[in-house]
Design a protein around this motif. Structure first.
Motif, PDB file in Angstrom:
ATOM      1  N   ASP A 142      -8.637  11.310  -2.098  1.00 52.37           N
ATOM      2  CA  ASP A 142      -7.451  11.817  -1.418  1.00 52.37           C
ATOM      3  C   ASP A 142      -6.659  10.688  -0.771  1.00 52.37           C
ATOM      4  O   ASP A 142      -5.424  10.737  -0.719  1.00 52.37           O
ATOM      5  N   LEU A 143      -7.354   9.703  -0.240  1.00 53.54           N
ATOM      6  CA  LEU A 143      -6.696   8.558   0.381  1.00 53.54           C
ATOM      7  C   LEU A 143      -7.670   7.394   0.441  1.00 53.54           C
ATOM      8  O   LEU A 143      -8.890   7.566   0.294  1.00 53.54           O
ATOM      9  N   GLY A 144      -7.138   6.200   0.657  1.00 55.38           N
ATOM     10  CA  GLY A 144      -7.979   5.013   0.766  1.00 55.38           C
ATOM     11  C   GLY A 144      -7.681   4.228   2.028  1.00 55.38           C
ATOM     12  O   GLY A 144      -6.545   4.248   2.543  1.00 55.38           O
ATOM     13  N   LEU A 145      -8.694   3.566   2.540  1.00 54.04           N
ATOM     14  CA  LEU A 145      -8.570   2.648   3.674  1.00 54.04           C
ATOM     15  C   LEU A 145      -8.965   1.275   3.136  1.00 54.04           C
ATOM     16  O   LEU A 145     -10.124   1.064   2.780  1.00 54.04           O
ATOM     17  N   ILE A 146      -8.009   0.356   3.055  1.00 54.11           N
ATOM     18  CA  ILE A 146      -8.277  -0.903   2.357  1.00 54.11           C
ATOM     19  C   ILE A 146      -7.953  -2.117   3.216  1.00 54.11           C
ATOM     20  O   ILE A 146      -7.185  -2.047   4.168  1.00 54.11           O
ATOM     21  N   GLU A 147      -8.538  -3.248   2.811  1.00 54.64           N
ATOM     22  CA  GLU A 147      -8.329  -4.520   3.498  1.00 54.64           C
ATOM     23  C   GLU A 147      -7.313  -5.397   2.781  1.00 54.64           C
ATOM     24  O   GLU A 147      -6.702  -6.267   3.388  1.00 54.64           O
ATOM     25  N   GLY A 148      -7.168  -5.208   1.468  1.00 55.03           N
ATOM     26  CA  GLY A 148      -6.304  -6.087   0.688  1.00 55.03           C
ATOM     27  C   GLY A 148      -4.856  -5.641   0.680  1.00 55.03           C
ATOM     28  O   GLY A 148      -4.542  -4.453   0.801  1.00 55.03           O
ATOM     29  N   LEU A 155       1.973   4.159  -5.325  1.00 54.85           N
ATOM     30  CA  LEU A 155       1.200   4.235  -4.085  1.00 54.85           C
ATOM     31  C   LEU A 155       2.083   4.034  -2.861  1.00 54.85           C
ATOM     32  O   LEU A 155       2.989   3.193  -2.856  1.00 54.85           O
ATOM     33  N   LYS A 156       1.786   4.811  -1.830  1.00 57.42           N
ATOM     34  CA  LYS A 156       2.399   4.598  -0.520  1.00 57.42           C
ATOM     35  C   LYS A 156       1.398   3.809   0.322  1.00 57.42           C
ATOM     36  O   LYS A 156       0.296   4.287   0.596  1.00 57.42           O
ATOM     37  N   VAL A 157       1.777   2.602   0.709  1.00 57.17           N
ATOM     38  CA  VAL A 157       0.899   1.706   1.477  1.00 57.17           C
ATOM     39  C   VAL A 157       1.477   1.561   2.877  1.00 57.17           C
ATOM     40  O   VAL A 157       2.641   1.183   3.037  1.00 57.17           O
ATOM     41  N   PHE A 268      -5.375  -3.977   8.017  1.00 54.86           N
ATOM     42  CA  PHE A 268      -5.972  -2.901   7.242  1.00 54.86           C
ATOM     43  C   PHE A 268      -4.854  -1.900   6.922  1.00 54.86           C
ATOM     44  O   PHE A 268      -3.911  -1.739   7.702  1.00 54.86           O
ATOM     45  N   TYR A 269      -4.983  -1.204   5.783  1.00 57.54           N
ATOM     46  CA  TYR A 269      -3.916  -0.328   5.323  1.00 57.54           C
ATOM     47  C   TYR A 269      -4.451   1.045   4.896  1.00 57.54           C
ATOM     48  O   TYR A 269      -5.601   1.171   4.468  1.00 57.54           O
ATOM     49  N   PHE A 270      -3.572   2.058   5.000  1.00 54.82           N
ATOM     50  CA  PHE A 270      -3.784   3.347   4.355  1.00 54.82           C
ATOM     51  C   PHE A 270      -3.094   3.296   2.996  1.00 54.82           C
ATOM     52  O   PHE A 270      -1.980   2.768   2.891  1.00 54.82           O
ATOM     53  N   ILE A 271      -3.723   3.876   1.975  1.00 58.09           N
ATOM     54  CA  ILE A 271      -3.020   4.056   0.709  1.00 58.09           C
ATOM     55  C   ILE A 271      -3.168   5.514   0.251  1.00 58.09           C
ATOM     56  O   ILE A 271      -4.241   6.104   0.346  1.00 58.09           O
ATOM     57  N   LEU A 272      -2.065   6.081  -0.214  1.00 57.32           N
ATOM     58  CA  LEU A 272      -2.038   7.434  -0.766  1.00 57.32           C
ATOM     59  C   LEU A 272      -1.151   7.428  -2.009  1.00 57.32           C
ATOM     60  O   LEU A 272      -0.186   6.662  -2.090  1.00 57.32           O
TER      61      LEU A 272
END
Length: 292
Positions: A142-148, A155-157, A268-272
């Motif tokens: 559903d969503l990601g929590l990423i470092e890069g 994608l919405k970052v 850190f970022y959210f991605i959807l």
């Protein structure tokens, strides 16, 4: 309406599994029923959504184009059904997190989320940035929590919180008592680092860009704890998020090293997925992350 939600479910399950038998098993249907549902929908609109390669189904260009809309529509239908049943229940949420976030931040957020919303079913998948990104693109998460850092048109970052990498070594390492590391020290050291494709490695490479061709990289490992252990045993020096190192620093097992000429700050970022339906569960999860 000339299609059913069940047909959409079969289409998406087949896209995910690339096999109609496995898609049927996923939906607790017979193989013939799943095959008929997909065939009926394609015939209804005189289209073909898959290329058939033996028993394998591979999305064609039209199938890839329609998949995000089908995903979003089915998510909205599920949210509507949940609203009919009990409006304050969260239901299932599939979250992906990169290793540093997953191992040192997301588990605590998950625990707080479940305590606040007991009906929630959280599936937390921990992998590197490249893997989490692909799973969000495929609607497996559903969503990601990423470092890069990344850019992708689908994608919405969005920025979540700040972080900083830290160089470190064992207390017995020759650099342990040096107050500042210069370029000569960094080039002379043997390094234990995260693998390419990870957000941590991306931030490290950016900070060390001018020295990268000449760095002595002894080991590349996928797991933070393995890197910490390798450094602790004296195999070299490492560079990881401060979030993952604080306990080891407090106990004296590892020592922070200062390289003042290097900028190890990152975010850190959210991605959807841009076409992902933002359910109540996703919105409340994002709110809790921002509060953490």
């Amino acid at each position: 309406m000339r299609y059913t939600l069940r047909q959409l479910e079969v289409f998406l399950a087949a896209a995910h599994t690339e096999n109609i038998t496995r898609a049927a098993e996923l939906l607790a249907m017979s193989q013939s029923a799943a095959s008929s549902a997909l065939k009926d929908m394609e015939q209804q609109f005189s289209i073909q959504l898959f290329d058939r390669i033996g028993k394998r189904l591979q999305l064609n260009e039209l199938g890839r184009a329609l998949r995000p809309q089908a995903e979003a529509l089915l998510e909205q239908a599920k949210a509507l059904e949940q609203g009919f049943r009990q409006h304050n229940q969260i239901g299932e949420l599939k979250v992906g997190a990169t290793l540093t976030i997953g191992n040192y931040i997301a588990v605590d957020i998950t625990a707080r989320f479940i305590n606040q919303y007991p009906s929630a079913r959280i599936h937390l998948n921990v992998a590197n940035t490249a893997t989490i990104t692909q799973q969000v693109l495929n609607f497996d998460l559903d969503l990601g929590l990423i470092e890069g850092e990344l850019q992708h048109p689908d994608l919405k970052v969005s920025r979540w919180r700040e972080d900083e990498l830290q160089i470190f070594c064992s207390p017995e390492h020759p650099l342990a008592n040096k107050s500042k590391l210069n370029a000569k020290d960094l080039l002379a050291a043997e390094w234990i680092l995260r693998e390419s494709g990870s957000g941590t490695r991306q931030a490290f490479d950016r900070a060390m860009y001018d020295l990268l061709p000449d760095l002595d990289i002894r080991l590349e490992l996928q797991h933070t704890e393995a890197i910490k252990r390798a450094v602790e045993t004296g195999l070299g020096i490492g560079c990881l998020s401060r979030v993952s190192l604080q306990t080891a620093f407090d106990s004296g097992r590892l020592i922070p090293l200062n390289a003042p000429d290097r900028d190890f700050r990152r975010s850190f970022y959210f991605i959807l997925h841009r076409q992902k339906y933002l359910s109540e569960g996703i919105l409340r999860w994002l709110d809790m992350c921002k509060e953490s």
